[in-house]
Design a protein around this motif. Sequence first.
Motif: not given
Length: 527
Positions: A383-388, A410-414, A416-420
Amino acid sequence: MCHTGMGKKVKKELEPPPKDVFDPLAVESKKAETAVLMLQSPEEEILAKSCDALYKFAKKGDENKVTLLGLGAVESLSKLISQEDKIVRRNAIMVCGIMAAHNDVRRLMQKLDMIPPLIARLAPEEEVVVHEFATLCLAHMANDYTSKARIFELNGLEHLIRLLSSPDPDVKKNSVECIYLLAQDFQSRSAVCEQNAIPPLLELLKSDYPVIQQLSLKALGSVSCEAECRQALKEHQALDHLLKILEAKELNDLHVEALLIIANCLEDVDTVQLLQQSGGLKKILTFAETSPLPDVQRNAAKAIAKSAHNAENRKFFHEQGAEKTLVDLLGSDNNGVKVAALQAISVMCANVVSKDIFNKNGIFQIIHLLNKDNAEVQEAAVFALANLSTGCPNNASAVVEADGIDALVSLLKDKGEGVIANTCTVLINMATQESLRLALESHGVMTALVATLQSSSNLVLRKALLTVAALGCDAEARTEVSGFTYNEVCTLGGSLVIRHLPYILNSSSTPKPSQYQIGICWVSQRC
């Protein structure tokens, strides 16, 4: 002896006792049942002694409280706490204070509507012991919402605030605990300020008893949620008191609660400005960096995040170097501290200058946290990276330079919908630059997105479709990638758009143009 008319001494005959008078009887019993039965006695001395015996019995543990409850002691005590005889009244209230620690007893006390006579026992003319156990009983009962409302309705708060100045520490402790529990309700919070409770609560911070100091801080923490109460705190120099607590290492058991109050006060721009001018803001940041207590560091980061939602406050924090403090907190061994620091970074980077600072000192650490096993840390980091990276090409490039692509894929396989969704946001921000698109394609991003496009989450589908569209700007991306062709991706994307078309056309909540409409345009142009 008496004198007769003849001058001789003779014995006066003793009058026989009245036949209808019962000789005094010292009753001793080793059974609680007998003592409870004696609560029905019309004799004050027996009532007082019975209550005293029951107090000692109830004090020994919960099993004894339950026994007395089953024997009907509470019903009798509910009447005796209003007895005219002050000793009976005192002893009865002592039993009630001890027994109210048990849930079932409290429920019965509530049913018997014992709060009015309990509040009556808070009158100034009552003994200190009566004040102690009446406030203890009310503090126990204030754990229940209905009882809280009843205490408030009967103006119990006024009496409790007055008793904060009692000479007895137990009375102070019980009163402030009850006020803290009441202040968790909106109405009571406002009333605490209106009835001028802030000065006595601040005075309790000087108490010799840590439990009183902690309860006072908790009460102040609750009332500081209200803007008018924060104004009262400022008028009474509460922040000076709180900063002194933070500076005293021997008071580290109070630091967490003190910071929670400061966090609430930092919502107000004028308070932040005042702290910045007085050097208080710098003290808070330094304290956050140097405190050995994870809870303190976490609350300090939360305080920054809460305050930094305001643009003026962000400017003040930037001027005091809050970015460095937050990056330092990312190195904590405590996951809660890391999450709080990441959340604060997400808010602070709404300031463009702060984004540049995090580029140089924070992005590498954040990328490192994407690989952590802790799901909460990963979510806060992406989330921090998305904002940055939003609106900042330099930060998007820094993600690649910090070897962050594999972690994002790797996180695309998470699950959690928020993470993806936030991962997709980072990828979209990176895809605005041709060199970064090529880097993403070489790490198999398109393949990972194919699986993501099959998600059942509308949020994930929208973000994934936009990500595929953003990456599909290059001819290279429309070639076969790890066993999938671009046309297959287009077909899947197009079918998703068609599948969700009724939702797009009928949903009043979907903005126009929606992500799906963008997807339709993309599919029609490229397939």
